[in-house]
Design a protein around this motif. Structure first.
Motif: not given
Length: 439
Positions: A142-146, A202-207, A411-421
């Motif tokens: 989910l961090q990669v998706i975010l 950030s994407i590269r590091i999270s992948l 922030e909306a993206n962050r809150a969304k994936y934080d809620y999913i997890f």
């Protein structure tokens, strides 16, 4: 022509492998199959199975056979006549012995019971580890998706900025806007380009972090499927927290492992107490002898010189320096300790579920607030854009409005994936297997 087809197929295979995008389920399943800690826990189960096999083997009789051949020169005792002889002769002997424990204070029986519990406990520990690793993988995924979603926001808004640069150039050239407005928009573009580079990193590091978690070394070609992941709530978040806690106590490995540890400690105590009881064993032995100094035929000697012994052996423990008593006392203390650990595990689980429940509720409110803020900032941005396009506001004010809109999107993206997890964590405590969580 044939070689060309083979090369084309090989290139297609390499290209397909490079283009593979991993789904969350594939990542979780791959981690469960290849994680080193899981493999070690699977070895623990094998060790427990060996313990069980050994315990069952204690119920089987012991059986041994022996044979020997020797040559004697000089004064020796003839093994068939037991008389001294000063000759050279060859002799042979053989024996068979069987033993069986009839009663040992029920220790063998309880060792089998303990081995079965130990196997179950090892399986529970493996299940817990799989749940934990599945959550680690899901969180990294989910961090990669975010990070990818944030990059899309930045790129989309940067496209708008580039369009504004072209529009502002026209207005500056026409004398409608001052040169400073163009410089302000260009500065905004440079800042956004830097943010895009940071987002790509950030994407590269999270992948890479996710690939390392999966023990995949081909970082360059590793990527994930970032489509189709949204909030899926099967209604568990709406259940009373007490119901979730009770379900967790029934299904979560933390409590089950602690319960198994209590059972193991109780069996150890029973085994230790069994050492105070007598041990009764049965035995049977057969042996025979042969020597070439005796003119009797081999088969006849074997028959004439054989012997059989059988009987019972009783061992009554009386005093062994308080070793048995001390061992019993140690196991009694261990039983009490594991009971306290079980009680603590239940309290910890209850606290953890409460925290997960509060986190899920709080993250939902944060997500709803972020969506509300995004909606407001989107309207404010649209209004600022309209005013800037007709020259009623300057570039700095427009850039600030756009920056607030970008931040609201992120922030909306962050809150969304934080809620999913956090929602999935709550579902896991409700007893849903990690591989069956829906995203």
């Amino acid at each position: 022509m044939k070689n060309t087809i083979i090369i084309a197929l090989l290139l297609f295979g390499v290209f397909a492998q490079a283009q593979k995008k991993w789904t969350l389920r594939e990542c979780v399943e791959y981690a469960l199959e290849n994680n080193i800690s899981i493999k070690q826990s699977e070895l623990d189960i094998e060790s427990a199975d060996i313990e069980k096999m050994t315990a069952i083997g204690n119920f089987l009789p012991s059986f041994s056979a022996g044979a020997g051949v020797r040559e004697n020169t000089g004064l020796s005792f003839n093994p068939t006549t037991n008389q001294p002889e000063t000759v050279t002769f060859l002799s042979a002997s053989g024996n068979i012995n069987v033993g069986y424990t009839l009663f040992d204070g029920l220790r063998n029986f309880r060792r089998v019971q303990r081995a079965k519990i130990s196997t179950l406990a090892s399986q529970y520990r493996l299940d817990k580890m799989k749940d934990d690793i599945s959550l680690f993988v899901a969180n990294s995924y989910l961090q990669v998706i975010l990070n990818k979603a944030n990059l899309e926001v930045l790129q989309s808004q940067n496209n708008v900025t580039k369009e504004q640069i072209e529009r502002t150039k026209e207005l500056v050239d026409a004398g409608v806007l001052p040169q400073g407005d163009l410089l302000e928009i260009e500065a905004t573009n440079a800042s956004e380009q830097q943010s895009i580079v940071n987002a790509e990193n950030s994407i590269r590091i999270s992948l890479i972090s996710l690939a390392q978690l999966l023990l995949i070394k081909d970082y360059e070609n590793f990527d994930i499927e970032d489509e189709g992941y949204d909030i899926v709530d099967d209604g568990i978040s709406a259940k009373p927290v007490e119901e979730i806690i009770e379900k967790a106590k029934e299904s979560r490995s933390e409590v089950i492992i602690a319960e198994a540890n209590v059972e193991l400690a109780e069996k150890d105590l029973e085994i230790a107490q069994g050492a105070n009881l007598p041990t009764l064993s049965a035995f049977f032995g057969y042996d025979t002898r042969y020597t070439d100094s005796n003119p009797t035929q081999f088969s006849e000697q074997i028959y004439l010189n054989d012997g059989i012994a059988y009987g019972l052996s009783l061992n009554i423990p009386i005093l062994n320096g308080f070793s048995t008593k001390a061992n019993v006392q140690r196991n009694k203390i261990n039983v009490e300790r594991t009971k306290f650990q079980l009680e603590q595990a239940e309290l910890d689980l209850e606290s953890t579920v409460y925290q997960a429940y509060v986190d899920a509720k709080g993250s939902l409110k944060s997500y709803e607030a972020a969506l509300s803020a995004l909606e407001s900032q989107e309207l404010a941005y649209a209004y600022a854009k309209e005013r800037y396009d007709v020259g009623l506001t300057n570039a700095f004010d427009f850039s600030q409005s756009k920056l607030r809109y970008d931040n609201a999107n992120i922030e909306a993206n962050r809150a969304k994936y934080d809620y999913i997890f956090k929602l999935k964590v709550l579902e896991l405590y409700f007893g849903i297997p990690a591989t069956e969580l829906k995203f």
